[in-house]
Design an enzyme around this catalytic site. Structure first.
Site, mmCIF file in Angstrom:
data_model
loop_
_atom_site.group_PDB
_atom_site.id
_atom_site.type_symbol
_atom_site.label_atom_id
_atom_site.label_comp_id
_atom_site.label_asym_id
_atom_site.label_seq_id
_atom_site.Cartn_x
_atom_site.Cartn_y
_atom_site.Cartn_z
ATOM 1 N N TYR A 188 84.303 24.750 11.736
ATOM 2 C CA TYR A 188 85.491 25.387 12.305
ATOM 3 C C TYR A 188 85.369 25.501 13.824
ATOM 4 O O TYR A 188 86.295 25.156 14.564
ATOM 5 C CB TYR A 188 85.664 26.760 11.670
ATOM 6 C CG TYR A 188 86.837 27.576 12.161
ATOM 7 C CD1 TYR A 188 88.124 27.300 11.710
ATOM 8 C CD2 TYR A 188 86.660 28.642 13.040
ATOM 9 C CE1 TYR A 188 89.206 28.058 12.131
ATOM 10 C CE2 TYR A 188 87.731 29.404 13.466
ATOM 11 C CZ TYR A 188 89.003 29.114 13.012
ATOM 12 O OH TYR A 188 90.064 29.862 13.437
ATOM 13 N N SER A 195 89.074 30.037 19.172
ATOM 14 C CA SER A 195 88.236 31.036 18.516
ATOM 15 C C SER A 195 86.908 31.191 19.249
ATOM 16 O O SER A 195 86.406 30.236 19.869
ATOM 17 C CB SER A 195 87.973 30.610 17.069
ATOM 18 O OG SER A 195 86.946 31.371 16.473
#
Length: 325
Positions: free
Chosen positions: A151, A127
């Site tokens: 994350y 990501s």
């Protein structure tokens, strides 16, 4: 060719499976397709053996069983999303980070048992959350990896593991730093970025959509169709050309929330955009404000990765592939 898709029941996982069965990898189709998720994926119509499994990647015994299948290609898409990873610290690290480590170490043991002959292609869904500001106008391929969310830190950790286990010859890995994938079909999820899809999807269905950030917020996007294309393309590239830099920034579209809404209005009309209601959410704004706004993904483009050119195109992909009123 045996292919394993982890996270196969998720939205991108389903897209990858569909594209695999339709197009293969560089024209080569699987003989065996193993689909795995926390819930058993649905069995697709296929001209090959399909094995559907359920289990937790945060369970070392589970990853040992998967590695023992010795897939030729592994797509690692299994994760919990950004908002949930931020709220539930332990769960985020257990699934997003330790799960990747358990899997890679299980593959190391298979590699050693085989005398070094077993080395699968490993494609990890990372990501752009691995980055942290302050940012230049366009983030280059050599920009500092400094995540500002749990994350992002978890994804960055697995990127390092993919590079290390590739350096040791256990896998032939590549990590793809995906843009925010929009427009996602179905219901909103717990990702901090969920509203980016919601402000398109819900208005098209005549439903209210909550916008938790100002319309001046800029971000980096690609469609689910492009995401599946990125992953399959990564399974076929010559990784020797990466010179050990196995994490790639994917191409996409940079636009503001206001430009998203303008694109929606140009396609569906002003009445549709009136379903969007601005309701500030400080927690979401704090997460989103730490994300990059635009990239210069020169390496990925040179390697043949392609995405949409503007946000209108992203909306049209959604209408063609997923829209159901």
């Amino acid at each position: 060719m045996k292919i394993l898709v982890l996270g196969a029941a998720g939205m991108i996982g389903r897209k990858v499976v569909s594209r695999l069965l339709a197009d293969g990898i560089a024209g080569q189709f699987p003989d065996t397709l193993v689909l795995h998720d926390i819930v058993a994926p649905q069995t697709p119509d296929a001209n090959c053996e399909v094995i559907c499994l359920s289990g937790d990647v945060a369970d070392a015994a589970e990853t040992t069983k998967l590695a023992a299948l010795r897939p030729d290609v592994i797509f690692h898409l299994a994760a919990i999303v950004s908002g949930e990873a931020e709220r539930d610290f332990e769960k985020g690290w257990e699934i997003n980070a330790r799960g990747g480590w358990y899997l890679l170490d299980a593959l190391r043991k298979e590699h050693e048992t085989s005398g070094g002959s077993y080395q699968p292609r490993f494609v990890f869904s990372s990501s752009i959350a691995v980055f942290g500001g302050p940012y230049p106008d366009r983030v280059p391929d050599d920009f500092l990896c400094a995540p500002q969310t749990s994350y992002g830190a978890q994804k960055a950790m697995v990127e390092l593991l993919v590079s290390e286990y590739s350096r040791k010859g256990v896998i032939d890995g590549v990590s793809l730093r995906l843009p925010t994938i929009t427009v996602r079909p179905g219901k909103p999820n717990q990702a901090a970025s969920s509203f980016y899809s919601g402000i398109i999807r819900e208005p098209l269905n005549g439903e209210e959509a909550i916008l938790p950030v100002p319309d001046t917020v800029r971000h980096w996007f690609a469609s689910p169709r492009s995401a599946a294309g990125f992953l399959l393309h990564a399974a076929a590239i010559d990784t020797a050309s990466l010179n050990g830099r196995r994490s790639l920034n994917m191409p996409g579209v940079s636009c503001t929330v206001g430009q998203q809404i303008e694109a929606l209005q140009s396609i569906a009309g002003e009445a549709v955009t009136k379903h969007i209601v601005y309701r500030p959410d400080e927690a979401i704004m704090n997460i989103v404000s730490g994300w990059p706004k635009a990239f210069d993904p020169a390496t990925a483009i040179k390697l043949g990765f392609v995405a949409e050119k503007n946000f209108e195109e992203i909306i049209r992909v959604y209408l063609e592939d997923d829209f159901q009123k």
